[in-house]
Design a protein around this motif. Structure first.
Motif, PDB file in Angstrom:
ATOM      1  N   PHE A 262       0.792  -1.161  -0.355  1.00 44.47           N
ATOM      2  CA  PHE A 262       0.544   0.109  -0.016  1.00 44.47           C
ATOM      3  C   PHE A 262       0.528   1.376  -0.275  1.00 44.47           C
ATOM      4  O   PHE A 262       1.446   1.603   0.517  1.00 44.47           O
ATOM      5  CB  PHE A 262      -0.825  -0.316   1.498  1.00 44.47           C
ATOM      6  N   LEU A 263       0.509   1.922  -0.491  1.00 47.81           N
ATOM      7  CA  LEU A 263       1.854   3.327  -1.239  1.00 47.81           C
ATOM      8  C   LEU A 263       1.258   4.223  -1.166  1.00 47.81           C
ATOM      9  O   LEU A 263      -0.233   4.564  -1.897  1.00 47.81           O
ATOM     10  CB  LEU A 263       2.360   2.864  -2.854  1.00 47.81           C
ATOM     11  N   VAL A 264       2.136   5.255  -0.554  1.00 47.10           N
ATOM     12  CA  VAL A 264       1.268   6.775  -0.675  1.00 47.10           C
ATOM     13  C   VAL A 264       2.556   7.735  -0.893  1.00 47.10           C
ATOM     14  O   VAL A 264       3.201   7.729  -0.635  1.00 47.10           O
ATOM     15  CB  VAL A 264       0.307   7.210   1.033  1.00 47.10           C
ATOM     16  N   PRO A 265       2.153   8.818  -1.197  1.00 47.38           N
ATOM     17  CA  PRO A 265       2.940  10.139  -1.731  1.00 47.38           C
ATOM     18  C   PRO A 265       4.004  10.380  -0.498  1.00 47.38           C
ATOM     19  O   PRO A 265       5.031  11.291  -0.676  1.00 47.38           O
ATOM     20  CB  PRO A 265       2.276  10.712  -2.219  1.00 47.38           C
ATOM     21  N   LEU A 266       3.545  10.730   0.716  1.00 49.15           N
ATOM     22  CA  LEU A 266       4.113  11.224   2.104  1.00 49.15           C
ATOM     23  C   LEU A 266       4.357  10.364   2.971  1.00 49.15           C
ATOM     24  O   LEU A 266       3.624   9.460   3.665  1.00 49.15           O
ATOM     25  CB  LEU A 266       2.611  12.711   2.253  1.00 49.15           C
ATOM     26  N   VAL A 267       5.530  10.674   4.148  1.00 49.58           N
ATOM     27  CA  VAL A 267       5.422  10.081   4.569  1.00 49.58           C
ATOM     28  C   VAL A 267       4.956   9.723   6.187  1.00 49.58           C
ATOM     29  O   VAL A 267       4.560   8.470   6.616  1.00 49.58           O
ATOM     30  CB  VAL A 267       7.307  10.364   5.889  1.00 49.58           C
ATOM     31  N   ALA A 268       4.007  11.236   6.222  1.00 45.31           N
ATOM     32  CA  ALA A 268       3.000  11.096   7.526  1.00 45.31           C
ATOM     33  C   ALA A 268       1.449  10.134   7.552  1.00 45.31           C
ATOM     34  O   ALA A 268       0.593  10.124   8.030  1.00 45.31           O
ATOM     35  CB  ALA A 268       2.483  12.558   7.443  1.00 45.31           C
ATOM     36  N   LEU A 269       1.232   9.804   5.531  1.00 40.81           N
ATOM     37  CA  LEU A 269      -0.107   9.154   4.903  1.00 40.81           C
ATOM     38  C   LEU A 269       0.502   7.761   5.329  1.00 40.81           C
ATOM     39  O   LEU A 269       0.092   6.746   6.105  1.00 40.81           O
ATOM     40  CB  LEU A 269      -0.475   9.670   3.726  1.00 40.81           C
ATOM     41  N   ALA A 270       1.757   7.165   5.104  1.00 40.81           N
ATOM     42  CA  ALA A 270       2.385   6.083   5.425  1.00 40.81           C
ATOM     43  C   ALA A 270       2.162   5.751   6.687  1.00 40.81           C
ATOM     44  O   ALA A 270       1.867   4.088   7.602  1.00 40.81           O
ATOM     45  CB  ALA A 270       4.078   6.129   4.973  1.00 40.81           C
ATOM     46  N   ASN A 271       3.298   6.643   7.561  1.00 42.33           N
ATOM     47  CA  ASN A 271       2.669   6.393   9.426  1.00 42.33           C
ATOM     48  C   ASN A 271       1.246   5.943   9.590  1.00 42.33           C
ATOM     49  O   ASN A 271       0.999   5.099   9.945  1.00 42.33           O
ATOM     50  CB  ASN A 271       2.886   7.174  10.080  1.00 42.33           C
ATOM     51  N   GLN A 272       0.466   6.956   9.511  1.00 46.22           N
ATOM     52  CA  GLN A 272      -0.552   6.547   9.273  1.00 46.22           C
ATOM     53  C   GLN A 272      -1.397   5.209   8.519  1.00 46.22           C
ATOM     54  O   GLN A 272      -2.076   4.601   9.362  1.00 46.22           O
ATOM     55  CB  GLN A 272      -1.803   7.439   8.191  1.00 46.22           C
TER      56      GLN A 272
END
Length: 811
Positions: A262-272
């Motif tokens: 599951f890949l996202v653009p931002l580190v903060a979103l990856a943490n969530q």
């Protein structure tokens, strides 16, 4: 030609306008005198061509007798009645009519109906109203589109006072400021969870979260999601897109088809997402995270699994792409979810997402791909390019009202405070108080606005992580009513706000795109929290960026509000294309693979032309990457960056100097800029490396500053402006010297806060903690890249020096 007379009782006399073909022949002023037999003509003054003369009163009576019709425009009621009595004594009558008072003032006759435009208690014709509107709009520097918009409101509202009030807001009138309403769609009923063909343990875990699927989830299932079909899912924020990806990923995982990414653009979103997906540990699955985790050691931080052996891997695009660029294996993959796929259009990172998607497809040809986005222009065309079926659900869970207000200066601040107060005072039917996100274009404005609004917090990328986290949690719990943030951070803001206010329509000094604007306004109104979302665009008339060229903000507001989403059809510049072709060459084993990758990567031109340029740069031989090319791809270096490192190493430059050449630190701010501006009566930028401050440093005016500031400025010059370049201080040497000083302090063991304190005490300058952390982190990555390139060039000692410098910066 027939003669008509228009009469108008004005104070103590009657205005008589003899009209032929609608034009006044002259102005006549009749005074009446009360006589025993009733009102009689007393004096008759005629004015023509600015010449006045009295005529016998009987001439007025003769003129009235000759008139085919006498019209009486509304005026002084008592005098009107006296005039009618006068006419009646001569067996004459008058027809009451409504005329444009502005035209009457210019001695013109324009009849208007009961739907005439109201202005200052009078009724005026559309031509006069339009002229008055244009005059006022020109005074407020409104552009053509804004004038046309106000003209449409005037035509609808028929009240010029209200429309002019939009340019000088004294009160908020939602009926007047509302641009449009995006209605909530009637929500389709989703399928029952029990209808899904899912493994029972997975279904049991889902029962804790839901009983029925949301509509977009049901549409995805109907379109073959659980049969392994790749999909592009386009639906508004908060409609449940993420679970679509989870359904595919976890089902494939349980059926032994491979890992779930599951890949996202931002580190903060990856943490969530890491926290959320870790819940599948109940099914026996492990979760890890692959992001560009900060390498700067601060003595704190949470422990998260980061290896590639986990069943579920969440991460940023670059975090996972780095694995592919270094020919490491991800293992068997069952499903890949790419969130925020519209990032393909991003100017800085879009090419890397395009390359990642292609390389993932080569690495996992059997995997199911699920692409997610809230807003995409021409989604059918993008779905075709991605090789996915389109699942589109055009629905808003709650309605959004969009309001447009023209405002500037202190008036804008007052309006924002008023809007925030209104939001706080409102409670939704579900019991949630209103909360507001305010978007502005700079950090300075973030703080200025936050300080001007009680209970507001500034939120931007320069804050420390734990401070941002604190604000997010406090806002989520309703302890903070208002967040002021930069447009640049919009993608990372995930707050349930009832109100969104655009204080500015720019990101830095560039106007927002339609896509960015829609993403940001989509934050208003969350299902379950708010009954509706309210969006206020506060456009400043005449405001321009980019050296004053292009559209003004009022024109831009209307373009964005009317705007259609642009197609996601990226065209990347040559430097970015070469980076992706090189990364593809690393991932490919054979020419056939490389050609397939080239076709799969959006935004690329001719393959052979790119390979030729890469060969000339020493990055490939044929299709095989050289050691230098492999190092460049692994560290996400552009061809120019790799060449700069190679050339600087050949010249004997030290690793820290090379790193600083690649990216000098420029986010340094003046603590005393406002005091300088006030003392010298000239505008000085808050940025320490802005031309206005650099000019001051090298001018006689510096002697006019207060002693402490003068000393700090002179110390800054003495410590950092050492070059003899002809272009100094605009040659870049100043920024490089500052950067080296930062790295020296870090090597001495100083923490980021201690480095900031050092610059504050010595030079009256500061940096944001988050900016400095990001810069030091970037230096670590460049030093790591320099180490690799030095090894390729056979410079072992320099590689060791770069590696040691990297460790010192890491701390």
């Amino acid at each position: 030609m027939t003669l008509q007379v228009l009469a108008h009782a004005d104070r103590s006399r009657i205005l008589l306008l003899p009209l032929k073909d609608g034009n006044a022949l002259f102005e006549g002023y009749l005074r009446l005198k009360d006589m025993p037999q009733g009102p009689r003509a007393y004096k008759f003054l005629v004015k023509k061509d600015n010449i006045e003369k009295y005529l016998p009163p009987d001439d007025a009576i003769k003129m009235l007798r000759k008139a085919r019709a006498i019209y009486l425009a509304h005026g002084d009621e008592a005098l009107e009645n006296k005039f009618l009595e006068f006419l009646e004594s001569f067996q004459l009558g008058a027809k009451r009519i409504i005329v444009c008072q502005h035209c009457l003032g210019e001695r013109k006759f324009t009849s208007v109906g009961k739907d005439a435009i109201v202005y200052k208690g009078m009724r005026i014709c559309e031509s006069c109203a339009a002229a008055e509107l244009i005059r006022e709009a020109d005074f407020h520097k409104l552009g053509r589109a804004a004038k046309a918009y106000l003209a449409r409101i005037l035509k609808r509202r028929r009240n010029l006072d209200e429309v002019l009030g939009l340019m000088n807001m004294q009160r908020l009138d939602p009926e007047l400021t509302r641009f449009d309403t995006i209605p909530a769609s009637k929500e389709d009923v989703g399928m029952d969870l029990e209808e899904l063909e899912l493994p029972e343990p997975f279904k049991a875990l889902l029962r804790k979260r839901l009983a029925r699927l949301l509509p977009v989830q049901s549409k995805a299932v109907d379109a073959g999601l659980l049969e392994g079909k790749s999909q592009l899912v386009v639906s508004a924020t908060a409609t449940g897109k993420s679970l679509v990806g989870e359904l595919a990923g976890v089902k494939n995982l349980m059926e032994g088809k491979g890992k779930f990414l599951f890949l996202v653009p931002l580190v903060a979103l990856a943490n969530q997402k890491y926290d959320h997906l870790s819940a599948y540990g109940e099914l026996g699955f492990s979760t890890s995270i692959r992001v560009g985790v900060s390498r700067i050691k601060l003595g704190r931080g949470r422990k998260m699994r980061q290896d590639l052996n986990a069943d579920i891997i969440t991460g940023t695009y670059e975090g996972v792409d780095q694995v592919l660029r270094t020919r490491k294996g991800l293992g068997k993959i069952g499903a890949v979810v790419i969130d925020e796929v519209h990032m393909l259009e991003d100017a800085e990172r879009g090419h890397r997402l395009a390359g990642l998607i292609a390389r993932m497809k080569l690495a996992a040809p059997q995997a199911q791909f699920v692409f997610l986005s809230a807003t995409v222009g021409n989604p059918a065309a993008l779905a075709k390019r991605l090789g996915a079926a389109l699942v589109e659900y055009e629905m808003r869970p709650v309605p959004i009202e969009r309001h447009l207000i023209f405002s500037s200066g202190p008036e804008k601040r007052r309006l924002i405070r008023d809007l925030v107060r209104r939001a706080e005072a409102h409670t939704s039917t579900t019991g949630y108080k209103g909360q507001t996100i305010i978007f502005t274009n700079s950090r300075k404005n973030c703080y200025n606005l936050a300080q001007a609004i009680p209970g507001a917090s500034a939120y931007h990328a320069g804050l420390q992580y734990h401070e941002r986290k604190r604000i997010e949690e406090a806002f989520g719990k309703g302890k903070i009513s208002t967040v002021v943030t930069t447009a640049a951070l919009a993608a990372g803001v995930d707050f349930p706000a009832s109100h969104v206010i655009f204080e500015s329509l720019a990101m830095g000094i560039e106007w927002l795109s339609v896509h960015e604007f829609n993403q940001m306004l989509g934050r208003a109104g969350r299902p379950g929290y708010h009954d509706k979302g309210l969006v206020y665009v506060l456009a400043e008339p005449g405001r321009r960026f980019s050296s004053g060229r292009g559209e003004s903000e009022d024109e831009m507001a209307l373009a964005l509000l009317h705007g259609q989403m642009e197609d996601v059809a990226p065209e990347y510049p040559e430097e970015q294309q070469l980076e992706e072709v090189l990364a593809n060459a690393v991932a490919a084993r054979y020419r056939q693979d490389l050609e397939r990758l080239h076709k799969l990567t959006l935004g690329l031109d001719d393959l052979d032309s790119s390979l030729k340029k890469l060969s000339e740069a020493g990055m490939v031989r044929g299709i095989e990457p050289t050691r230098l090319g492999a190092a460049a791809a692994a560290h996400f270096l552009t061809i120019d960056e790799a060449k700069l490192i190679s050339d600087d190493l050949s010249k004997g430059k030290a690793p820290l100097e090379i790193a600083v050449d690649l990216a000098p630190f420029e986010d340094l701010y003046l603590k005393f800029s406002e005091r300088i501006s006030a003392a010298l009566k000239m505008q000085i930028s808050q940025r320490a490396l802005h031309g206005s401050f650099l000019d001051l440093l090298n001018s006689p005016e510096i002697k006019d500053l207060e002693r402490k500031i003068q000393k700090q400025c002179m110390d800054f010059l003495k410590d950092f402006q050492r070059c003899t370049c002809q272009e100094a201080p605009y040659c870049g040497c100043l920024a490089r010297a500052i950067s080296l000083r930062i790295l020296e302090l870090r090597a001495e063991g100083k923490s980021p806060d201690e480095i900031i304190d050092d610059f504050s005490d010595r030079y009256g300058m500061y940096a944001y903690h988050g900016d400095l952390i990001n810069y030091l982190d970037q230096m670590v990555r460049y030093l790591e890249a320099i180490t690799s390139v030095a090894k390729v060039l056979g410079k072992g000692e320099v590689a060791a020096e770069a590696n040691e410098a990297m460790k010192e910066v890491e701390g």
